[in-house]
Design a protein around this motif. Structure first.
Motif, PDB file in Angstrom:
ATOM      1  N   ALA A  78      -7.944 -47.540 -59.816  1.00  0.00           N
ATOM      2  CA  ALA A  78      -7.034 -46.812 -58.924  1.00  0.00           C
ATOM      3  C   ALA A  78      -7.522 -45.417 -58.537  1.00  0.00           C
ATOM      4  O   ALA A  78      -7.149 -44.916 -57.482  1.00  0.00           O
ATOM      5  CB  ALA A  78      -5.659 -46.697 -59.578  1.00  0.00           C
ATOM      6  N   GLU A  79      -8.313 -44.787 -59.377  1.00  0.00           N
ATOM      7  CA  GLU A  79      -8.711 -43.391 -59.160  1.00  0.00           C
ATOM      8  C   GLU A  79     -10.113 -43.326 -58.551  1.00  0.00           C
ATOM      9  O   GLU A  79     -10.937 -44.199 -58.785  1.00  0.00           O
ATOM     10  CB  GLU A  79      -8.723 -42.635 -60.494  1.00  0.00           C
ATOM     11  CG  GLU A  79      -7.394 -42.560 -61.190  1.00  0.00           C
ATOM     12  CD  GLU A  79      -6.456 -41.547 -60.580  1.00  0.00           C
ATOM     13  OE1 GLU A  79      -6.928 -40.607 -59.921  1.00  0.00           O
ATOM     14  OE2 GLU A  79      -5.238 -41.711 -60.761  1.00  0.00           O
ATOM     15  N   PRO A  80     -10.409 -42.255 -57.838  1.00  0.00           N
ATOM     16  CA  PRO A  80     -11.770 -42.056 -57.336  1.00  0.00           C
ATOM     17  C   PRO A  80     -12.748 -41.882 -58.501  1.00  0.00           C
ATOM     18  O   PRO A  80     -12.364 -41.411 -59.574  1.00  0.00           O
ATOM     19  CB  PRO A  80     -11.688 -40.769 -56.526  1.00  0.00           C
ATOM     20  CG  PRO A  80     -10.248 -40.465 -56.356  1.00  0.00           C
ATOM     21  CD  PRO A  80      -9.499 -41.198 -57.416  1.00  0.00           C
ATOM     22  N   ALA A  81     -13.999 -42.266 -58.259  1.00  0.00           N
ATOM     23  CA  ALA A  81     -15.030 -42.101 -59.294  1.00  0.00           C
ATOM     24  C   ALA A  81     -15.055 -40.641 -59.736  1.00  0.00           C
ATOM     25  O   ALA A  81     -15.015 -39.729 -58.919  1.00  0.00           O
ATOM     26  CB  ALA A  81     -16.390 -42.515 -58.758  1.00  0.00           C
ATOM     27  N   GLY A  82     -15.088 -40.438 -61.006  1.00  0.00           N
ATOM     28  CA  GLY A  82     -15.104 -39.088 -61.549  1.00  0.00           C
ATOM     29  C   GLY A  82     -13.727 -38.545 -61.873  1.00  0.00           C
ATOM     30  O   GLY A  82     -13.588 -37.699 -62.743  1.00  0.00           O
ATOM     31  N   ALA A  83     -12.699 -39.016 -61.179  1.00  0.00           N
ATOM     32  CA  ALA A  83     -11.340 -38.531 -61.439  1.00  0.00           C
ATOM     33  C   ALA A  83     -10.640 -39.369 -62.506  1.00  0.00           C
ATOM     34  O   ALA A  83      -9.722 -38.889 -63.166  1.00  0.00           O
ATOM     35  CB  ALA A  83     -10.517 -38.549 -60.152  1.00  0.00           C
ATOM     36  N   ALA A  84     -11.070 -40.596 -62.658  1.00  0.00           N
ATOM     37  CA  ALA A  84     -10.410 -41.485 -63.618  1.00  0.00           C
ATOM     38  C   ALA A  84     -10.615 -41.021 -65.059  1.00  0.00           C
ATOM     39  O   ALA A  84      -9.703 -41.117 -65.874  1.00  0.00           O
ATOM     40  CB  ALA A  84     -10.904 -42.917 -63.446  1.00  0.00           C
ATOM     41  N   LEU A  85     -11.794 -40.512 -65.361  1.00  0.00           N
ATOM     42  CA  LEU A  85     -12.080 -40.097 -66.743  1.00  0.00           C
ATOM     43  C   LEU A  85     -11.136 -38.998 -67.225  1.00  0.00           C
ATOM     44  O   LEU A  85     -10.473 -39.179 -68.252  1.00  0.00           O
ATOM     45  CB  LEU A  85     -13.541 -39.677 -66.907  1.00  0.00           C
ATOM     46  CG  LEU A  85     -13.923 -39.195 -68.308  1.00  0.00           C
ATOM     47  CD1 LEU A  85     -13.812 -40.340 -69.311  1.00  0.00           C
ATOM     48  CD2 LEU A  85     -15.323 -38.613 -68.304  1.00  0.00           C
ATOM     49  N   ALA A 139     -18.100 -41.037 -63.899  1.00  0.00           N
ATOM     50  CA  ALA A 139     -18.054 -39.573 -63.774  1.00  0.00           C
ATOM     51  C   ALA A 139     -19.470 -38.996 -63.740  1.00  0.00           C
ATOM     52  O   ALA A 139     -19.750 -38.072 -62.965  1.00  0.00           O
ATOM     53  CB  ALA A 139     -17.242 -38.966 -64.922  1.00  0.00           C
ATOM     54  N   GLN A 140     -20.352 -39.551 -64.544  1.00  0.00           N
ATOM     55  CA  GLN A 140     -21.741 -39.083 -64.526  1.00  0.00           C
ATOM     56  C   GLN A 140     -22.395 -39.391 -63.183  1.00  0.00           C
ATOM     57  O   GLN A 140     -23.094 -38.544 -62.622  1.00  0.00           O
ATOM     58  CB  GLN A 140     -22.519 -39.708 -65.686  1.00  0.00           C
ATOM     59  CG  GLN A 140     -22.087 -39.132 -67.030  1.00  0.00           C
ATOM     60  CD  GLN A 140     -22.608 -39.913 -68.226  1.00  0.00           C
ATOM     61  OE1 GLN A 140     -22.779 -41.134 -68.167  1.00  0.00           O
ATOM     62  NE2 GLN A 140     -22.842 -39.207 -69.320  1.00  0.00           N
ATOM     63  N   ALA A 141     -22.149 -40.589 -62.653  1.00  0.00           N
ATOM     64  CA  ALA A 141     -22.717 -40.958 -61.351  1.00  0.00           C
ATOM     65  C   ALA A 141     -22.151 -40.087 -60.237  1.00  0.00           C
ATOM     66  O   ALA A 141     -22.847 -39.776 -59.264  1.00  0.00           O
ATOM     67  CB  ALA A 141     -22.444 -42.434 -61.059  1.00  0.00           C
ATOM     68  N   ALA A 142     -20.894 -39.666 -60.375  1.00  0.00           N
ATOM     69  CA  ALA A 142     -20.261 -38.805 -59.374  1.00  0.00           C
ATOM     70  C   ALA A 142     -20.665 -37.338 -59.557  1.00  0.00           C
ATOM     71  O   ALA A 142     -20.304 -36.492 -58.746  1.00  0.00           O
ATOM     72  CB  ALA A 142     -18.739 -38.940 -59.452  1.00  0.00           C
ATOM     73  N   GLY A 143     -21.385 -37.044 -60.642  1.00  0.00           N
ATOM     74  CA  GLY A 143     -21.818 -35.678 -60.896  1.00  0.00           C
ATOM     75  C   GLY A 143     -20.757 -34.788 -61.503  1.00  0.00           C
ATOM     76  O   GLY A 143     -20.882 -33.566 -61.478  1.00  0.00           O
ATOM     77  N   ARG A 185     -19.815 -31.123 -65.368  1.00  0.00           N
ATOM     78  CA  ARG A 185     -21.162 -30.696 -65.001  1.00  0.00           C
ATOM     79  C   ARG A 185     -21.075 -29.448 -64.134  1.00  0.00           C
ATOM     80  O   ARG A 185     -20.314 -29.393 -63.181  1.00  0.00           O
ATOM     81  CB  ARG A 185     -21.829 -31.822 -64.238  1.00  0.00           C
ATOM     82  CG  ARG A 185     -23.280 -31.649 -64.081  1.00  0.00           C
ATOM     83  CD  ARG A 185     -23.867 -32.938 -63.632  1.00  0.00           C
ATOM     84  NE  ARG A 185     -25.259 -32.683 -63.327  1.00  0.00           N
ATOM     85  CZ  ARG A 185     -26.009 -33.511 -62.668  1.00  0.00           C
ATOM     86  NH1 ARG A 185     -25.533 -34.644 -62.257  1.00  0.00           N
ATOM     87  NH2 ARG A 185     -27.253 -33.216 -62.432  1.00  0.00           N
ATOM     88  N   ARG A 186     -21.847 -28.459 -64.474  1.00  0.00           N
ATOM     89  CA  ARG A 186     -21.852 -27.230 -63.715  1.00  0.00           C
ATOM     90  C   ARG A 186     -22.822 -27.341 -62.541  1.00  0.00           C
ATOM     91  O   ARG A 186     -23.891 -27.912 -62.676  1.00  0.00           O
ATOM     92  CB  ARG A 186     -22.298 -26.070 -64.609  1.00  0.00           C
ATOM     93  CG  ARG A 186     -21.511 -25.973 -65.902  1.00  0.00           C
ATOM     94  CD  ARG A 186     -20.647 -24.746 -65.917  1.00  0.00           C
ATOM     95  NE  ARG A 186     -20.012 -24.438 -67.154  1.00  0.00           N
ATOM     96  CZ  ARG A 186     -19.197 -25.220 -67.849  1.00  0.00           C
ATOM     97  NH1 ARG A 186     -18.986 -26.421 -67.503  1.00  0.00           N
ATOM     98  NH2 ARG A 186     -18.614 -24.789 -68.942  1.00  0.00           N
ATOM     99  N   PRO A 187     -22.455 -26.776 -61.380  1.00  0.00           N
ATOM    100  CA  PRO A 187     -23.361 -26.836 -60.222  1.00  0.00           C
ATOM    101  C   PRO A 187     -24.637 -26.029 -60.484  1.00  0.00           C
ATOM    102  O   PRO A 187     -24.656 -25.112 -61.232  1.00  0.00           O
ATOM    103  CB  PRO A 187     -22.557 -26.241 -59.085  1.00  0.00           C
ATOM    104  CG  PRO A 187     -21.309 -25.688 -59.648  1.00  0.00           C
ATOM    105  CD  PRO A 187     -21.221 -26.099 -61.075  1.00  0.00           C
TER     106      PRO A 187
END
Length: 187
Positions: A78-85, A139-143, A185-187
């Motif tokens: 249901a959640e966007p990649a990175g937001a689900a975690l 989340a890792q793949a989404a950065g 992850r920090r930019p």
């Protein structure tokens, strides 16, 4: 093996619900007589389903851990990649911080690690780590999560947060926010 009768299934569900409520309120030493009474069954029915206190405790917590694992799958869909975690981790902290018994079992499972301690704790550890893996990878793949963070490390942090929150979901969520800031992850 034939499926249990409808009344037996209902009694089991009622016993688990009553036990969860009692364990949340009074800890693992809650009165079994009170649990049976709250479930609307006699002691014999309770002992037929759960011959020992530990079997009842394990069944309650197994059900809750299973629900968290199902929730991970639902949130991933249901959640966007990175937001689900982070959403799932908040749900995990909320779920376990409100129950002293589940919080202690969760902390023990993630402190001891798989293969250590009681077999049930190792199984809960495996289940929650397995549920976290796809969310963490997304989340890792989404950065949005450190690429070198492992699910077992993340779940150990969550267990520590739940323990440090001392049973207050608000405090645990606040602490989780700091952990998630560090995991991000920090930019």
């Amino acid at each position: 093996m034939p499926e249990p009768r409808a009344d037996a299934q209902r009694n089991r569900r009622n016993l688990l619900a009553a036990a969860e409520s009692a364990f949340n309120a009074h800890g693992a030493g809650a009165s079994l007589d009170d649990i049976a009474r709250a479930a609307g069954v006699g002691n014999a029915t309770l002992y037929r389903h759960f011959p020992t206190r530990q079997q009842l405790i394990d069944a309650v917590y197994e059900e809750r851990i299973g629900a968290l694992c199902v929730l991970a799958e639902q949130m991933r869909a249901a959640e966007p990649a990175g937001a689900a975690l982070p959403a799932w981790l908040r749900a995990v902290v909320d779920h376990i911080s409100g129950s002293r018994g589940l919080r202690d079992a969760f902390v023990d499972a993630h402190h001891l690690g798989a293969g250590s301690g009681a077999p049930q704790l190792a199984e809960w550890h495996r289940m929650t780590d397995d549920a976290a893996v796809p969310l963490l990878h997304d989340a890792q793949a989404a950065g949005t999560a450190h690429p070198d963070l492992r699910a077992a490390e993340l779940m150990a942090l969550v267990a520590a947060v739940a323990h440090a929150g001392g049973g207050d979901p608000g405090d645990a969520r606040r602490l989780l926010g700091f952990v998630l800031d560090g995991v991000g992850r920090r930019p």
